[in-house]
Design a protein around this motif. Structure first.
Motif, mmCIF file in Angstrom:
data_model
loop_
_atom_site.group_PDB
_atom_site.id
_atom_site.type_symbol
_atom_site.label_atom_id
_atom_site.label_comp_id
_atom_site.label_asym_id
_atom_site.label_seq_id
_atom_site.Cartn_x
_atom_site.Cartn_y
_atom_site.Cartn_z
ATOM 1 N N ARG A 1 50.975 42.693 34.833
ATOM 2 C CA ARG A 1 49.961 43.554 34.213
ATOM 3 C C ARG A 1 48.564 42.978 34.422
ATOM 4 N NH1 ARG A 1 50.075 48.150 34.304
ATOM 5 N NH2 ARG A 1 52.306 47.881 33.885
ATOM 6 N N GLN A 2 48.434 41.668 34.307
ATOM 7 C CA GLN A 2 47.136 41.034 34.528
ATOM 8 C C GLN A 2 46.674 41.239 35.970
ATOM 9 O OE1 GLN A 2 47.160 36.814 33.817
ATOM 10 N NE2 GLN A 2 44.970 36.574 34.228
ATOM 11 N N TYR A 3 47.596 41.141 36.919
ATOM 12 C CA TYR A 3 47.250 41.345 38.326
ATOM 13 C C TYR A 3 46.817 42.790 38.575
ATOM 14 C CZ TYR A 3 48.197 42.458 43.239
ATOM 15 O OH TYR A 3 48.115 42.922 44.519
ATOM 16 N N LEU A 4 47.548 43.751 38.014
ATOM 17 C CA LEU A 4 47.222 45.160 38.231
ATOM 18 C C LEU A 4 45.902 45.555 37.581
ATOM 19 C CD1 LEU A 4 50.756 46.800 37.753
ATOM 20 C CD2 LEU A 4 49.523 46.431 39.900
ATOM 21 N N ASN A 5 45.525 44.872 36.504
ATOM 22 C CA ASN A 5 44.289 45.221 35.801
ATOM 23 C C ASN A 5 43.036 44.620 36.460
ATOM 24 O OD1 ASN A 5 45.598 46.761 33.862
ATOM 25 N ND2 ASN A 5 45.852 45.039 32.445
ATOM 26 N N MET A 6 43.233 43.751 37.407
ATOM 27 C CA MET A 6 42.078 43.167 38.088
ATOM 28 C C MET A 6 41.432 44.204 39.005
ATOM 29 S SD MET A 6 43.073 39.243 39.043
ATOM 30 C CE MET A 6 41.352 38.923 39.412
ATOM 31 N N PRO A 7 40.119 44.066 39.269
ATOM 32 C CA PRO A 7 39.443 45.026 40.163
ATOM 33 C C PRO A 7 40.055 45.005 41.559
ATOM 34 C CG PRO A 7 37.847 43.671 38.971
ATOM 35 C CD PRO A 7 39.187 43.075 38.714
ATOM 36 N N TYR A 8 40.046 46.150 42.199
ATOM 37 C CA TYR A 8 40.570 46.233 43.565
ATOM 38 C C TYR A 8 39.638 45.499 44.527
ATOM 39 C CZ TYR A 8 44.025 49.722 42.179
ATOM 40 O OH TYR A 8 45.084 50.361 41.602
ATOM 41 N N LEU A 9 40.249 44.829 45.477
ATOM 42 C CA LEU A 9 39.475 44.149 46.507
ATOM 43 C C LEU A 9 38.937 45.180 47.495
ATOM 44 C CD1 LEU A 9 38.729 41.264 47.578
ATOM 45 C CD2 LEU A 9 40.720 41.458 49.074
ATOM 46 N N ASN A 10 37.736 44.952 47.987
ATOM 47 C CA ASN A 10 37.155 45.853 48.986
ATOM 48 C C ASN A 10 38.086 45.976 50.192
ATOM 49 O OD1 ASN A 10 35.488 46.642 51.391
ATOM 50 N ND2 ASN A 10 33.876 46.712 49.848
ATOM 51 N N ARG A 11 38.257 47.190 50.687
ATOM 52 C CA ARG A 11 39.228 47.443 51.754
ATOM 53 C C ARG A 11 38.913 46.668 53.023
ATOM 54 N NH1 ARG A 11 39.470 50.457 56.015
ATOM 55 N NH2 ARG A 11 37.489 51.506 55.567
ATOM 56 N N THR A 12 37.661 46.328 53.242
ATOM 57 C CA THR A 12 37.286 45.621 54.461
ATOM 58 C C THR A 12 37.480 44.104 54.345
ATOM 59 O OG1 THR A 12 34.976 45.473 53.744
ATOM 60 C CG2 THR A 12 35.607 47.400 55.038
ATOM 61 N N LYS A 13 37.848 43.623 53.153
ATOM 62 C CA LYS A 13 38.021 42.192 52.946
ATOM 63 C C LYS A 13 39.429 41.751 53.327
ATOM 64 C CE LYS A 13 33.877 41.712 51.197
ATOM 65 N NZ LYS A 13 32.819 40.962 51.901
ATOM 66 N N ASN A 14 39.556 40.449 53.580
ATOM 67 C CA ASN A 14 40.845 39.873 53.922
ATOM 68 C C ASN A 14 41.581 39.506 52.638
ATOM 69 O OD1 ASN A 14 43.026 38.301 54.854
ATOM 70 N ND2 ASN A 14 41.837 37.459 56.530
ATOM 71 N N PRO A 15 42.792 40.022 52.407
ATOM 72 C CA PRO A 15 43.514 39.711 51.161
ATOM 73 C C PRO A 15 43.832 38.233 51.002
ATOM 74 C CG PRO A 15 44.951 40.839 52.720
ATOM 75 C CD PRO A 15 43.571 40.930 53.275
ATOM 76 N N GLN B 1 41.565 32.339 46.278
ATOM 77 C CA GLN B 1 40.727 32.187 45.095
ATOM 78 C C GLN B 1 41.549 32.240 43.812
ATOM 79 O OE1 GLN B 1 37.618 35.109 44.910
ATOM 80 N NE2 GLN B 1 36.791 34.382 42.964
ATOM 81 N N HIS B 2 42.676 32.966 43.811
ATOM 82 C CA HIS B 2 43.449 33.190 42.581
ATOM 83 C C HIS B 2 44.849 32.569 42.623
ATOM 84 C CE1 HIS B 2 40.420 36.471 42.521
ATOM 85 N NE2 HIS B 2 40.470 36.312 41.218
ATOM 86 N N LYS B 3 45.088 31.639 43.515
ATOM 87 C CA LYS B 3 46.439 31.064 43.609
ATOM 88 C C LYS B 3 46.802 30.244 42.371
ATOM 89 C CE LYS B 3 44.777 27.214 46.488
ATOM 90 N NZ LYS B 3 44.942 26.567 47.814
ATOM 91 N N ASN B 4 45.796 29.711 41.674
ATOM 92 C CA ASN B 4 46.092 28.979 40.441
ATOM 93 C C ASN B 4 46.270 29.921 39.257
ATOM 94 O OD1 ASN B 4 45.918 26.445 41.712
ATOM 95 N ND2 ASN B 4 43.685 26.439 41.503
ATOM 96 N N THR B 5 45.695 31.106 39.349
ATOM 97 C CA THR B 5 45.859 32.103 38.283
ATOM 98 C C THR B 5 47.237 32.759 38.361
ATOM 99 O OG1 THR B 5 43.491 32.560 38.418
ATOM 100 C CG2 THR B 5 44.846 34.143 37.206
ATOM 101 N N PHE B 6 47.684 33.037 39.585
ATOM 102 C CA PHE B 6 48.988 33.676 39.788
ATOM 103 C C PHE B 6 49.855 32.813 40.719
ATOM 104 C CE2 PHE B 6 45.781 37.140 39.490
ATOM 105 C CZ PHE B 6 46.157 37.674 38.263
ATOM 106 N N PRO B 7 50.273 31.647 40.249
ATOM 107 C CA PRO B 7 51.034 30.766 41.143
ATOM 108 C C PRO B 7 52.370 31.374 41.581
ATOM 109 C CG PRO B 7 51.079 29.947 38.875
ATOM 110 C CD PRO B 7 50.086 31.058 38.917
ATOM 111 N N GLU B 8 53.027 32.139 40.682
ATOM 112 C CA GLU B 8 54.308 32.735 41.050
ATOM 113 C C GLU B 8 54.134 33.847 42.090
ATOM 114 O OE1 GLU B 8 54.548 30.807 37.159
ATOM 115 O OE2 GLU B 8 53.253 32.373 37.957
ATOM 116 N N LEU B 9 53.048 34.602 41.983
ATOM 117 C CA LEU B 9 52.788 35.656 42.969
ATOM 118 C C LEU B 9 52.323 35.066 44.290
ATOM 119 C CD1 LEU B 9 50.944 38.345 40.802
ATOM 120 C CD2 LEU B 9 53.292 38.397 41.636
#
Length: 546
Positions: free
Chosen positions: A517-531, A537-545
């Motif tokens: 739910r926390q991941y889905l509620n985050m703002p969408y990344l710009n389509r031209t950006k590299n995921p 940037q968020h690997k420590n926030t969502f280590p399991e993902l």
């Protein structure tokens, strides 16, 4: 005559005086003592510029053509020059030469230059102009030493990277060279330090018959050589029966069809089932072929373009095995339609020109083929993951085709056939777990780019269950590694075990849902950006993902 005698007498006196001076003050220069090699080395290291050198410099302007005996020059000491580094202007250092050799290897590799380049007269002359002191290596040295040495360096670095990762995907394809020799190429794809790498692991000649077993053996040998046979999670290839058999039945790996190759099949199916469009393509090829092979025709076309003050554009010839080349040919014909129509009137032997209805057919079909080319280009990216964009691109392609308005029978048929074949060949990928999870975990898309809401919800459930499993295993490992502080109470051991099990199940389930739910509620990344930048940037926030 008197003046000549005066100068001759004067020079004799000067020479005589110099000799007497040398005998009194510098006898060693008239009768030099032969020194041993060790003495020479000692003198070179300890002494400064020699007196003889200074003397020679002082009398460099003297006339030595006299009849009187002259002083013999002291032999040059090559060892002294070498020790003092005075040959710097005559040769390159090893570091400089190695640097230029490395740049040469890079140029040959990156630009696909032939190895015979180092033997070409023009290249040798050009190289000498750039750096006269550099001598390019021979072709034998390049082949037997420089290239293998550079390859071994890069391979060592690559193997070190592969040892530190757990998951690798590969793409593979077979192709035939101009000399009718079959080759197999394997390219690896992995993420290292939050960056995508796609090195070519090997290109091997396939001599044996192309059965699934033989292909599997060649692929397996390459994977074992790089130490990644047990790390392969997906193998991407075309839909050939033999390569699919090699992957599924012999290597026992997950096979994923190449989407770009499937797109090519879709367009070919749509075109070959459209007889009217095929006839127009045949007519276009004949027209283009005439201008390609006739100097007079191509010259006349240029002349007309100049007279009409339009850009000089050449015609484009298509290749029967590449549908996108047919698209390029048709687009160019549309661009030069006006000057081409005028030029054809000056060519008595030209093939039949396109009619107004045929021009309308081409204009009607081009917008239907263009989206396929755009999607193919998107899927051919090398610096970003492409699996996560498959479902969004398929849905976007379907939407684009449905909203195209056609005005000809051929255009309507092409549209219908393309939509039907697209749904049959690629529509099923939305139900593929790997493709669906890749799309869900792309912060640019999440659940919004799925065609069906149920598929998006199922994907969320798949990922939640997977996170639950990861968290449960992590907690069990932590529990098993906890130190025992005292004796356990046997009467309460069974109860404590059940409570711990219930707590673990509840906490992991709640934590996984909250994480999603926390991941889905985050703002969408710009389509031209590299995921990958997002996950870095968020690997420590969502280590399991991550």
């Amino acid at each position: 005559m008197v003046l000549k005698l005066y100068f001759r007498r004067h020079l004799k006196e000067e020479t005589k005086n110099d000799l007497q001076h040398l005998k009194r003050k510098h006898p060693a220069h008239l009768n030099p003592i032969i020194e041993t090699e060790e003495q020479l080395d000692s003198n070179v290291l300890s002494a400064g510029p020699s007196t003889s050198s200074n003397l020679q410099s002082e009398h460099s302007g003297s006339n030595t053509s006299s009849q009187e005996p002259c002083i013999s020059p002291i032999p040059k000491r090559s060892r002294q020059l070498k020790l003092f580094g005075s040959t710097r202007g005559n040769e390159l250092s090893e570091v400089e030469k190695s640097s230029i050799d490395k740049s040469l290897i890079k140029m040959i590799s990156v630009d696909y230059q032939p190895l015979s380049l180092v033997e070409n007269i023009g290249f040798l002359e050009y190289s000498e102009k750039l750096q006269p002191l550099y001598k390019p290596p021979s072709r034998k040295t390049l082949t037997m030493k420089l290239l293998p040495d550079e390859y071994n360096k890069i391979a060592t670095i690559l193997k070190s990277m592969l040892r530190s990762i757990n998951n690798v995907s590969i793409t593979t394809d077979m192709w035939t060279s101009d000399s009718n020799r079959a080759y197999l190429t394997v390219t690896g794809h992995f993420i290292f330090n939050d960056r995508l790498y796609s090195p070519v692991l090997a290109t091997r000649e396939i001599i044996k018959i192309h059965t699934g077993a033989n292909i599997a053996t060649s692929i397996s040998d390459i994977l074992i050589e790089w130490g990644i046979l047990d790390k392969i999670v997906t193998i991407v290839s075309d839909n050939g029966a033999n390569i699919k058999n090699a992957i599924n039945e012999h290597l026992h790996k997950y096979h994923h069809p190449c989407v770009a190759h499937t797109l090519n099949l879709i367009v070919n199916d749509a075109i070959t089932s459209n007889e009217e469009l095929l006839n127009v393509l045949k007519k276009c090829r004949a027209l283009v072929g005439h201008f390609k092979h006739s100097v007079f025709a191509s010259t006349k076309l240029k002349e007309i373009q100049n007279q009409m003050n339009v850009p000089e554009l050449k015609i484009k010839q298509d290749v029967s095995t590449r549908w996108n080349s047919s698209l390029i040919m048709l687009k160019r014909l549309i661009q030069i339609k006006a000057p081409l129509s005028v030029a054809i009137t000056f060519l008595p032997r030209a093939p039949n020109f396109l009619t107004a209805l045929e021009w309308e057919l081409i204009s009607d079909c081009l917008p239907l083929l263009q989206p396929f080319e755009i999607m193919t280009a998107e899927l051919s990216g090398e610096n970003y993951p492409t699996l996560s964009i498959v479902i969004p691109l398929i849905r976007g392609l379907q939407y684009t085709l449905r909203n195209k308005t056609t005005t000809t029978t051929a255009g309507t048929l092409l549209k219908k056939t393309a939509i039907d074949v697209l749904a049959r060949r690629l529509g099923i990928l939305e139900y593929n777990k790997i493709v669906a999870k890749a799309t869900f975990l792309d912060p640019r898309f999440k659940k919004t780019r799925f065609g069906l809401v149920d598929t998006a919800n199922n994907t969320e459930k798949w990922i939640t269950d997977e996170i639950n499993s990861i968290m449960r295993n992590t907690q069990e490992d932590e529990t098993s590694n906890m130190p025992i502080n005292g004796e356990p109470n046997l009467l309460w051991e069974h109860f404590d075990s059940k409570v711990s099990q219930i707590r673990t199940t509840l906490s992991t389930g709640i934590s996984a849902s909250l994480l999603i739910r926390q991941y889905l509620n985050m703002p969408y990344l710009n389509r031209t950006k590299n995921p990958l930048d997002f996950w870095k940037q968020h690997k420590n926030t969502f280590p399991e993902l991550y």
